[in-house]
Design an enzyme around this catalytic site. Structure first.
Site: not given
Ligand code: CIR
Length: 255
Positions: A161, A248
């Site tokens: 991201h 997140c």
């Molecule tokens: C994903 O791949 O969507 C999750 N395993 C990790 C999401 C992490 N989100 C973020 O850093 N905003």
């Protein structure tokens, strides 16, 4: 009142999505303990934490940041870029609705993860990543222009991201990994580079004048502290195995 909405860790956490890391066994109990300590850190820093239940069949639901972007004027419910994550938004929408804030929904074919949206003052930087597409950026522009925000699209490469590559550590300063995001998108802001040994060290959560920051990046942390920034360290390495960081795991907003 400053709120931090969080979401419990799902029993299916070990089936999380992965993009850049190899799959390794996840210790769900250890991740839970770290998540709880993270929530207590937010409480210590003045937030009131509201934790919503995990979806038992939603492995990534702890990463609540990706499901919505809360602006002072309205909440935008995202449409996550990984199909397995799209059902996560329903419970978040319900929880946010209880705060009485106006809501907007992103519409198909837009896909956007909240982790790709960085708000600095009235500037909204949106990462063009594997999760977030141009339709989503255009929809955000339509929502936000009348509110006086300037939306800027930023290419992201090599990480999940935008906020894996750059986040705010002070109102006018970002921490950045310029291998993953072009620094010239942030002209006018001061930049601090991650230490070359810690490429994933650009994810920080700014709460007031305190930077919530992962224990795993001591060299970059020293750079932040050398600039006089107050850093509050949390251990989130079990969550990091699922590609999660400190931003997140919460949606922070004020009422
Ligand atoms: C994903 O791949 O969507 C999750 N395993 C990790 C999401 C992490 N989100 C973020 O850093 N905003």
């Amino acid at each position: 009142m400053i709120w931090a909405m969080t979401r419990d860790i799902s029993p299916s956490f070990d089936q999380c999505q992965l993009t850049h890391l190899p799959r390794v066994p996840l210790d769900v109990e250890r991740a839970r303990a770290q998540h709880e300590a993270y929530e207590w850190a937010l409480v210590e820093l003045g937030c009131t934490v509201r934790r919503i239940d995990a979806g038992p069949d939603l492995p990534d639901s702890v990463f609540i940041e990706d499901t919505a972007v809360v602006f002072p004027e309205a909440a935008v419910i995202a449409r996550p870029g990984a199909a397995t994550r799209q059902p996560e938004t329903a419970a978040v929408r319900d929880a946010l609705r209880r705060f009485g804030m106006p809501m907007r929904d992103m519409a198909e074919p837009a896909t956007l993860d909240g982790g790709d949206v960085l708000l600095i003052g009235r500037q909204v930087f949106i990462g063009s990543s594997t999760r977030t597409n141009e339709t989503a950026v255009n929809q955000m522009r339509r929502f936000l222009r009348p509110l006086g925000y300037k939306v800027r699209i930023v290419p992201v490469e090599g990480c999940l991201h935008l906020k894996s590559a750059v986040t705010a550590v002070a109102p006018d300063t970002v921490i950045i990994n310029r291998a993953w995001v072009p620094a010239d998108a942030f002209t006018g802001l001061d930049t601090i580079d991650v230490d070359p040994d810690e490429p994933a060290g650009a994810n920080a959560l700014l709460l007031g004048d305190v930077v919530v920051y992962a224990a795993g990046f001591p060299k970059t942390r020293a750079r932040l502290e050398d600039k006089g920034l107050r850093v509050h360290v949390v251990d989130v390495d079990e969550l990091a195995k699922a590609e999660g960081g400190v931003t997140c795991c919460s949606l922070v907003f004020q009422t």
